[in-house]
Motif scaffolding. Structure first.
Motif, short mmCIF file in Angstrom:
data_model
loop_
_atom_site.label_atom_id
_atom_site.label_comp_id
_atom_site.label_asym_id
_atom_site.label_seq_id
_atom_site.Cartn_x
_atom_site.Cartn_y
_atom_site.Cartn_z
N THR A 165 1.09 -1.20 -0.18
CA THR A 165 -0.01 -0.49 0.16
C THR A 165 0.99 1.05 -0.11
O THR A 165 0.31 1.88 0.01
CB THR A 165 -1.49 0.18 1.71
N ASP A 176 -0.42 -2.90 -6.26
CA ASP A 176 -0.16 -1.57 -5.36
C ASP A 176 -1.93 -1.80 -5.26
O ASP A 176 -2.12 -1.49 -6.33
CB ASP A 176 0.48 -0.03 -5.42
N SER A 220 -4.92 1.82 -0.55
CA SER A 220 -5.55 1.37 1.01
C SER A 220 -5.60 0.15 1.18
O SER A 220 -5.32 -0.98 1.13
CB SER A 220 -7.00 2.14 1.05
N LEU A 246 -6.50 -3.87 0.05
CA LEU A 246 -5.00 -5.34 0.29
C LEU A 246 -5.80 -6.09 0.83
O LEU A 246 -5.98 -7.15 0.68
CB LEU A 246 -4.51 -4.36 0.70
#
Length: 443
Positions: free
Chosen positions: A44, A73, A76, A80
């Protein structure tokens, strides 16, 4: 003529052989590259810190042909976690995932999807590894001191200050305030002499104004020895007169237009980066953004303390996030994951990460390998990092509390109420402690 024909045939055969050898070599190279073990790392990170991680990963992929690391990526931590949960159900989870400190690392490590780092490194050890923070990085260790995750994004809360604004206010930029009382005097000059509309702002308000108020003033944050002592009772928050004094002071700063912005995320970091605010308290990992912001010159200092509580300031809690290994992958991927972590731990790579992001050095060797010129650019940085090497008091080892993600949300809400003058500080802190106690007791 016959001789010429034979010579031509020989040349043709030689050329054909060269073509075959070249083609075979290319196929072998392609096969070798195709045989690279692929692993996924979910994170993140954002801004310059994300760019630096991508840069290091590309460098790793180029330096060898055995492992190919793919980064993914997320905007938040919540996104994830949601995606990871779905992927794990399908047995397609990543090999490494970034998780923030939840103050219950043993609970995370007991999840069937997690492969504790000490188990991975027992199979594939990293040679000559001397961790930088073996005693205070409890956010990635269990009660036996075993490392559960790779503390790649370990950080501490610090104070940032704008060098140009300090000079404009007639303050010595090489001697920032060490106590909250002295900081008030500096903020008044920044407001009244330098005409700064936002003298002070704070990100990570729970970490700054509640959690680390304890260790910086050499006190415990929770009962049961910060939750580290064996006890049947859940640890409880202990908001004594130190907290009453501090939250009341912050509320008065808010009324006096000294304390202009606060939140439990990193929104105030943006105000400091733009030059809107003169002083900021936030995590050391924010330095990566500030170092990549043009026209911003800044220094750093430890969090202030109260002389009424201690003669000398203590060390803050080490927190942040770490890379956790996911279990259930083939042995080849486990080995590849360990290879990537070992490469990141190399002094030259870990030193670059530390200097470009503001996260703490991963190893002692990484700290020694850091370029001295880096510390010259950011006044106070070397002293802060070096202080983390010294033996810290027991109050700085970290703390444990179940369901702390929910507790932290409650604490942040009550701080908002107190800072904004909607609830008296004493009432807000008592209410926060009561709610936290109930949440910590839930299983």
């Amino acid at each position: 003529m016959k001789t010429l024909q034979l010579a031509g045939l020989a040349r043709a055969l030689i050329a054909s052989r060269r073509t075959w050898v070249f083609g075979a070599a290319m196929l072998a190279a392609g096969a070798a590259h195709g045989a690279a073990v692929e692993i996924e790392v979910w994170h993140t990170l954002s801004g310059p810190n994300k760019a630096e991680f991508e840069k290091l990963t590309k460098k790793f992929n180029k330096e060898q042909n055995d492992v190919e690391v793919e980064l993914r990526d997320f905007s938040s931590a919540q996104d994830l976690r949601k995606e990871a949960a779905e992927a794990l159900k399908k047995k397609k989870g990543p090999n490494l995932v970034q998780l923030a400190d939840n103050r219950s690392p043993e609970v995370v490590s007991e999840h069937k999807a997690i492969l504790p780092l000490y188990q991975l490194l027992a199979k594939y050890p990293i040679k000559d590894l001397n961790w930088f923070l073996p005693a205070t990085s409890s956010f990635t260790r269990d009660s036996k001191g075993r490392l559960l995750a790779f503390p790649w994004m370990a950080e501490v809360p610090i104070m940032y200050y704008n060098l140009a604004y300090y000079k404009k206010a007639g303050l010595d930029p090489n001697k920032p305030a060490r106590t909250w009382a002295d900081l008030q005097g500096e903020l008044l000059k920044l407001r009244d002499v330098a005409n700064i509309e936002c003298p002070y702002a704070s990100s990570n308000q729970v970490k700054i104004h509640l959690e680390n108020l304890a260790p910086v003033n050499k006190q415990l944050f929770t009962s049961n020895d910060n939750g580290l002592a064996a006890s049947k009772a859940a640890p409880a928050l202990q908001f004594d007169t130190l907290y009453m004094r501090h939250v009341s002071l912050m509320a008065s700063w808010k009324r006096s237009l000294l304390f202009m912005a606060h939140s439990d995320d990193n929104q105030s970091d943006k105000l400091f980066a733009k030059g809107d605010c003169a002083v900021l308290t936030s995590g050391s990992g924010a330095a990566g953004t500030f170092m990549n912001t043009r026209s911003l010159s800044f220094g750093v200092a430890p969090l202030p303390y109260y002389t009424q509580a201690t003669k000398e300031a203590g060390s803050p809690f080490v927190s942040g996030s770490a890379l956790w290994a996911i279990d259930g992958h083939p042995q080849a991927q486990e080995k590849a994951t360990a290879q990537f972590l070992a490469w990141l731990a190399k002094p030259v790579n870990a030193a670059e990460w530390h200097q470009r992001t503001g996260y703490l050095p991963l190893t002692d060797a990484a700290f020694r390998a850091a370029d001295v010129s880096f510390y010259d650019k950011v006044p106070g940085a070397h002293a802060i990092v070096q202080s983390m090497q010294s033996k810290s008091p027991s109050t700085s080892r970290g703390f444990r509390m179940a369901n702390y993600d929910r507790v932290e949300a409650v604490l942040s809400t009550e701080l908002d109420e107190a800072f904004d003058g909607k609830t008296p500080p004493v009432a807000a802190l008592n209410r926060a402690a009561d709610q936290a106690r109930r949440l910590a007791q839930q299983r």
